[in-house]
Design an enzyme around this catalytic site. Sequence first.
Site, PDB file in Angstrom:
ATOM      1  N   LYS A 170      30.384 -41.317   7.130  1.00  0.00           N
ATOM      2  CA  LYS A 170      29.142 -42.107   7.093  1.00  0.00           C
ATOM      3  C   LYS A 170      28.255 -41.786   8.300  1.00  0.00           C
ATOM      4  O   LYS A 170      27.066 -41.515   8.144  1.00  0.00           O
ATOM      5  CB  LYS A 170      29.452 -43.615   7.085  1.00  0.00           C
ATOM      6  CG  LYS A 170      30.268 -44.076   5.892  1.00  0.00           C
ATOM      7  CD  LYS A 170      30.508 -45.565   5.905  1.00  0.00           C
ATOM      8  CE  LYS A 170      31.320 -46.071   7.078  1.00  0.00           C
ATOM      9  NZ  LYS A 170      32.693 -45.549   7.146  1.00  0.00           N
TER      10      LYS A 170
ATOM     11  N   ARG B  42      30.399 -55.133   5.401  1.00  0.00           N
ATOM     12  CA  ARG B  42      31.809 -54.790   5.199  1.00  0.00           C
ATOM     13  C   ARG B  42      32.553 -55.877   4.450  1.00  0.00           C
ATOM     14  O   ARG B  42      33.759 -55.712   4.185  1.00  0.00           O
ATOM     15  CB  ARG B  42      32.473 -54.587   6.563  1.00  0.00           C
ATOM     16  CG  ARG B  42      32.689 -53.131   6.979  1.00  0.00           C
ATOM     17  CD  ARG B  42      33.300 -53.171   8.362  1.00  0.00           C
ATOM     18  NE  ARG B  42      33.999 -52.007   8.775  1.00  0.00           N
ATOM     19  CZ  ARG B  42      33.462 -51.024   9.510  1.00  0.00           C
ATOM     20  NH1 ARG B  42      32.195 -51.034   9.813  1.00  0.00           N
ATOM     21  NH2 ARG B  42      34.223 -50.039   9.937  1.00  0.00           N
TER      22      ARG B  42
ATOM     23  N   ARG C  56      39.156 -37.249  15.239  1.00  0.00           N
ATOM     24  CA  ARG C  56      37.750 -37.504  15.619  1.00  0.00           C
ATOM     25  C   ARG C  56      37.621 -37.638  17.135  1.00  0.00           C
ATOM     26  O   ARG C  56      38.432 -38.268  17.800  1.00  0.00           O
ATOM     27  CB  ARG C  56      37.269 -38.798  14.957  1.00  0.00           C
ATOM     28  CG  ARG C  56      35.904 -39.255  15.459  1.00  0.00           C
ATOM     29  CD  ARG C  56      35.250 -40.229  14.530  1.00  0.00           C
ATOM     30  NE  ARG C  56      36.057 -41.401  14.249  1.00  0.00           N
ATOM     31  CZ  ARG C  56      35.734 -42.295  13.308  1.00  0.00           C
ATOM     32  NH1 ARG C  56      34.650 -42.138  12.572  1.00  0.00           N
ATOM     33  NH2 ARG C  56      36.518 -43.334  13.101  1.00  0.00           N
TER      34      ARG C  56
ATOM     35  N   ARG D  54      38.350 -42.607  20.444  1.00  0.00           N
ATOM     36  CA  ARG D  54      38.281 -44.073  20.376  1.00  0.00           C
ATOM     37  C   ARG D  54      39.698 -44.650  20.356  1.00  0.00           C
ATOM     38  O   ARG D  54      40.568 -44.129  19.669  1.00  0.00           O
ATOM     39  CB  ARG D  54      37.556 -44.487  19.086  1.00  0.00           C
ATOM     40  CG  ARG D  54      36.069 -44.329  19.160  1.00  0.00           C
ATOM     41  CD  ARG D  54      35.413 -44.399  17.810  1.00  0.00           C
ATOM     42  NE  ARG D  54      35.846 -45.505  16.960  1.00  0.00           N
ATOM     43  CZ  ARG D  54      35.340 -45.751  15.747  1.00  0.00           C
ATOM     44  NH1 ARG D  54      34.402 -44.970  15.253  1.00  0.00           N
ATOM     45  NH2 ARG D  54      35.780 -46.759  15.035  1.00  0.00           N
TER      46      ARG D  54
ATOM     47  N   ARG E  80      43.051 -50.576   9.829  1.00  0.00           N
ATOM     48  CA  ARG E  80      41.624 -50.472   9.479  1.00  0.00           C
ATOM     49  C   ARG E  80      41.459 -50.069   8.012  1.00  0.00           C
ATOM     50  O   ARG E  80      40.561 -50.553   7.331  1.00  0.00           O
ATOM     51  CB  ARG E  80      40.936 -49.454  10.396  1.00  0.00           C
ATOM     52  CG  ARG E  80      40.819 -49.971  11.817  1.00  0.00           C
ATOM     53  CD  ARG E  80      40.376 -48.910  12.795  1.00  0.00           C
ATOM     54  NE  ARG E  80      39.131 -48.297  12.431  1.00  0.00           N
ATOM     55  CZ  ARG E  80      38.748 -47.078  12.813  1.00  0.00           C
ATOM     56  NH1 ARG E  80      39.549 -46.344  13.564  1.00  0.00           N
ATOM     57  NH2 ARG E  80      37.594 -46.612  12.459  1.00  0.00           N
TER      58      ARG E  80
HETATM   59  P1  ADP Z   1      32.737 -42.635   9.497  1.00  0.00           P
HETATM   60  O1  ADP Z   1      31.424 -42.873  10.218  1.00  0.00           O
HETATM   61  O2  ADP Z   1      32.613 -42.837   8.019  1.00  0.00           O
HETATM   62  O3  ADP Z   1      33.892 -43.395  10.076  1.00  0.00           O
HETATM   63  P2  ADP Z   1      32.548 -39.968  10.716  1.00  0.00           P
HETATM   64  O4  ADP Z   1      31.184 -39.501  10.304  1.00  0.00           O
HETATM   65  O5  ADP Z   1      32.727 -40.413  12.125  1.00  0.00           O
HETATM   66  O6  ADP Z   1      33.088 -41.094   9.671  1.00  0.00           O
HETATM   67  O7  ADP Z   1      33.575 -38.768  10.377  1.00  0.00           O
HETATM   68  C1  ADP Z   1      34.976 -38.927  10.648  1.00  0.00           C
HETATM   69  C2  ADP Z   1      35.563 -37.605  11.122  1.00  0.00           C
HETATM   70  O8  ADP Z   1      35.529 -36.658  10.046  1.00  0.00           O
HETATM   71  C3  ADP Z   1      34.792 -36.948  12.280  1.00  0.00           C
HETATM   72  O9  ADP Z   1      35.736 -36.297  13.108  1.00  0.00           O
HETATM   73  C4  ADP Z   1      33.863 -35.954  11.581  1.00  0.00           C
HETATM   74  O10 ADP Z   1      33.571 -34.845  12.429  1.00  0.00           O
HETATM   75  C5  ADP Z   1      34.718 -35.526  10.383  1.00  0.00           C
HETATM   76  N1  ADP Z   1      33.926 -35.245   9.170  1.00  0.00           N
HETATM   77  C6  ADP Z   1      32.819 -35.909   8.713  1.00  0.00           C
HETATM   78  N2  ADP Z   1      32.390 -35.399   7.531  1.00  0.00           N
HETATM   79  C7  ADP Z   1      33.261 -34.394   7.217  1.00  0.00           C
HETATM   80  C8  ADP Z   1      33.371 -33.475   6.107  1.00  0.00           C
HETATM   81  N3  ADP Z   1      32.505 -33.498   5.089  1.00  0.00           N
HETATM   82  N4  ADP Z   1      34.384 -32.576   6.136  1.00  0.00           N
HETATM   83  C9  ADP Z   1      35.271 -32.549   7.154  1.00  0.00           C
HETATM   84  N5  ADP Z   1      35.221 -33.370   8.232  1.00  0.00           N
HETATM   85  C10 ADP Z   1      34.250 -34.290   8.264  1.00  0.00           C
HETATM   86  P1  AMP Z   2      33.245 -48.298  12.838  1.00  0.00           P
HETATM   87  O1  AMP Z   2      32.666 -47.582  14.019  1.00  0.00           O
HETATM   88  O2  AMP Z   2      32.234 -48.556  11.745  1.00  0.00           O
HETATM   89  O3  AMP Z   2      34.515 -47.658  12.320  1.00  0.00           O
HETATM   90  O4  AMP Z   2      33.650 -49.762  13.355  1.00  0.00           O
HETATM   91  C1  AMP Z   2      34.629 -49.929  14.367  1.00  0.00           C
HETATM   92  C2  AMP Z   2      35.148 -51.362  14.337  1.00  0.00           C
HETATM   93  O5  AMP Z   2      34.079 -52.286  14.639  1.00  0.00           O
HETATM   94  C3  AMP Z   2      35.717 -51.841  13.006  1.00  0.00           C
HETATM   95  O6  AMP Z   2      37.083 -51.478  12.822  1.00  0.00           O
HETATM   96  C4  AMP Z   2      35.542 -53.369  13.126  1.00  0.00           C
HETATM   97  O7  AMP Z   2      36.546 -53.950  13.948  1.00  0.00           O
HETATM   98  C5  AMP Z   2      34.206 -53.482  13.872  1.00  0.00           C
HETATM   99  N1  AMP Z   2      33.070 -53.567  12.930  1.00  0.00           N
HETATM  100  C6  AMP Z   2      32.057 -52.659  12.781  1.00  0.00           C
HETATM  101  N2  AMP Z   2      31.197 -53.065  11.826  1.00  0.00           N
HETATM  102  C7  AMP Z   2      31.684 -54.239  11.345  1.00  0.00           C
HETATM  103  C8  AMP Z   2      31.277 -55.147  10.323  1.00  0.00           C
HETATM  104  N3  AMP Z   2      30.179 -54.929   9.589  1.00  0.00           N
HETATM  105  N4  AMP Z   2      32.024 -56.262  10.120  1.00  0.00           N
HETATM  106  C9  AMP Z   2      33.111 -56.499  10.847  1.00  0.00           C
HETATM  107  N5  AMP Z   2      33.572 -55.700  11.814  1.00  0.00           N
HETATM  108  C10 AMP Z   2      32.871 -54.571  12.063  1.00  0.00           C
END
Ligand code: ADP
Ligand code: AMP
Length: 206
Positions: free
Chosen positions: A14, A89, A123, A152, A163
């Site tokens: 995302k 969420r 990541r 993280r 999660r």
């Molecule tokens: P989200 O915001 O949904 O948690 P991220 O955008 O942070 O996900 O992506 C999660 C991990 O996967 C990161 O390490 C990113 O570089 C990698 N990633 C994102 N999109 C792709 C893809 N299409 N193919 C492979 N790796 C990806």
């Molecule tokens: P993310 O970066 O989106 O993976 O969010 C990291 C963490 O922040 C999640 O695991 C939740 O603990 C908290 N968080 C982020 N967005 C929300 C949301 N909309 N509602 C509740 N918790 C959230």
Amino acid sequence: MERLIFLGPPGAGKGTQAVKVAEHFGIAHISTGDMLRAEMRGGTALGMAAKSYIDKGELVPDNVLIAMVRERVQAADCANGFLLDGFPRTTAQADALASFSEIDRVINIEVPFELLLARICGRRMCAACGKAYHTSTHESELCSCGETLYQRDDDRAETVSRRLRAYETNTAPLIDYYSACGLLETVRGDQGIAKVAEDIFAALNG
Ligand code: ADP
Ligand code: AMP
């Protein structure tokens, strides 16, 4: 005006795609995870309260997130629209959002569960600009902006399974919620980053 939501499990991509789409449309990228991490780094009361949930892989309570997003979408940089990444969420968050904003489209990024663990555990994030990298494709410890990347705390394997469970229980029902409103477009997230972006733009322009 584009008021978009990106839906999908943790690790779906995302944030990676949101940066491109928000830039393309000239809209604000609102990542609630990034907002909460900034509060934690700043040591604010909200950040400290959120940390106890985030560290356990649990969702932060709805009232906190709803107040945060309600205020954020009124900022000047949202005048052309916004892209919500990580919100809503829960159904309660989606109901609250509907009470204070219209939504134009919801993109659901679908990725098989077995891929998510590797995506999340590999990541590495930039604290300065929020950009995400993956250890399999980025060997350097530096972001393109020059900052050192970090892992993280909640991306460690112990927390990730909680999660993913929180996603299944609380967030996955939003797929039907937005499908019923006729707003949902689903895109396959288990493809290369450029192809996923292409499919998202096709869905948004279609
Ligand atoms: P989200 O915001 O949904 O948690 P991220 O955008 O942070 O996900 O992506 C999660 C991990 O996967 C990161 O390490 C990113 O570089 C990698 N990633 C994102 N999109 C792709 C893809 N299409 N193919 C492979 N790796 C990806
Ligand atoms: P993310 O970066 O989106 O993976 O969010 C990291 C963490 O922040 C999640 O695991 C939740 O603990 C908290 N968080 C982020 N967005 C929300 C949301 N909309 N509602 C509740 N918790 C959230």
